[in-house]
Design an enzyme around this catalytic site. Structure first.
Site, PDB file in Angstrom:
ATOM      1  N   HIS A 242      -0.681   0.007  16.196  1.00 50.33           N
ATOM      2  CA  HIS A 242       0.377  -0.138  17.208  1.00 50.33           C
ATOM      3  C   HIS A 242      -0.162  -0.676  18.542  1.00 50.33           C
ATOM      4  CE1 HIS A 242       3.821   1.925  15.297  1.00 50.33           C
ATOM      5  NE2 HIS A 242       2.923   2.698  14.717  1.00 50.33           N
TER       6      HIS A 242
ATOM      7  N   GLU B 167       1.655  -1.794  20.820  1.00 50.45           N
ATOM      8  CA  GLU B 167       2.673  -1.448  21.827  1.00 50.45           C
ATOM      9  C   GLU B 167       2.581  -0.006  22.289  1.00 50.45           C
ATOM     10  OE1 GLU B 167       4.761  -0.066  18.072  1.00 50.45           O
ATOM     11  OE2 GLU B 167       3.095  -1.364  18.663  1.00 50.45           O
TER      12      GLU B 167
ATOM     13  N   CYS C 294       3.399  -1.864  12.012  1.00 53.52           N
ATOM     14  CA  CYS C 294       3.493  -0.582  11.321  1.00 53.52           C
ATOM     15  C   CYS C 294       4.582  -0.648  10.234  1.00 53.52           C
ATOM     16  CB  CYS C 294       3.707   0.565  12.297  1.00 53.52           C
ATOM     17  SG  CYS C 294       3.350   2.194  11.557  1.00 53.52           S
TER      18      CYS C 294
END
Length: 232
Positions: free
Chosen positions: A180, A182, A93
């Site tokens: 993302h 994560e 990002c």
């Protein structure tokens, strides 16, 4: 393997007790015991003494824009240029955007507006660290976009909303991605709710929340990152 995390932002404070910090999220994704983890508060000016101090680094997401005039952002871009070719780099990002900006690309606040919720991305070039898949779904949370490709980088994944969704560099051991891996869906939803009415209109937030619920490819993309880091 020593793996550093350059922290460039923080989740909303109320979300941290449940979901942890961004380095915590990457540790869960890639395995808390898989690496010798080191965390550096890049947004506070903290860096390793030399890029070679770790075998690789992850540059996290942030609410900041890489074009902002905050001194810590200029220092991050300088550090990335210093680290080029000296260690492995993975940007996510804001980290994706910072790498593009540092290495000769261009990032803007996109007139397309916010990309939030789960998005689907086409694999346009399969790399050696990827398995054979035509597309993948992951949470997104960004308004900024890479709009000019840096020299030495090739597009790995794209969508109509985000044409430069993932990049691989040919002149250094580096990869980056806009979505993302994560972000657990529960955290992505909590982030949307924290910004509802402040950053996102209600109908925009509703559409993003409705995009969750189907299986996503966070684990697959986490495996890609591990495979990239394992390459000689």
């Amino acid at each position: 393997m020593k793996l550093g995390v350059l922290r460039t932002g923080r989740p909303p404070r109320p979300a941290i007790p449940t979901f942890g910090t961004y380095p915590d999220m990457f540790m869960r994704l890639l395995g808390p015991d898989a690496y010798d983890w080191r965390v550096y508060a890049a947004d506070e000016g903290e860096y390793p003494a030399a890029p070679e101090d770790c075998d690789g680094y992850i540059v996290t997401g942030s609410a900041a824009g890489v074009y902002d005039d905050d001194p810590w952002i200029a220092r991050l871009l300088d550090w990335l240029r210093e680290a080029k070719g000296r260690t492995k780099l993975v940007g996510v990002c804001f980290g994706h955007q910072a790498m593009a900006q540092a290495f000769g690309g261009r990032v803007i606040k996109s007139p397309k507006g916010w990309g939030i919720g789960e998005h689907e991305y086409r694999v346009v070039r399969r790399e050696s660290w990827m398995d054979d898949v035509a597309s993948f779904r992951m949470p997104a949370s960004h308004q900024d976009q890479v709009v000019e490709l840096p020299p030495g980088a090739e597009v790995v994944a794209a969508s109509d909303f985000t044409p430069f969704a993932a990049l691989a560099w040919r002149d250094q051991p580096a990869i980056s991605m806009q979505p993302h891996p994560e972000f657990e869906p529960a955290y992505a939803e909590a982030l949307i709710e924290a910004r509802r009415g402040k950053v996102y209109a209600d109908d925009e937030a509703d559409r993003a929340i409705a995009s969750f619920g189907r299986p996503d490819d966070r684990a697959r993309v986490g495996g890609w990152i591990r495979a990239f880091l394992a390459q000689k």
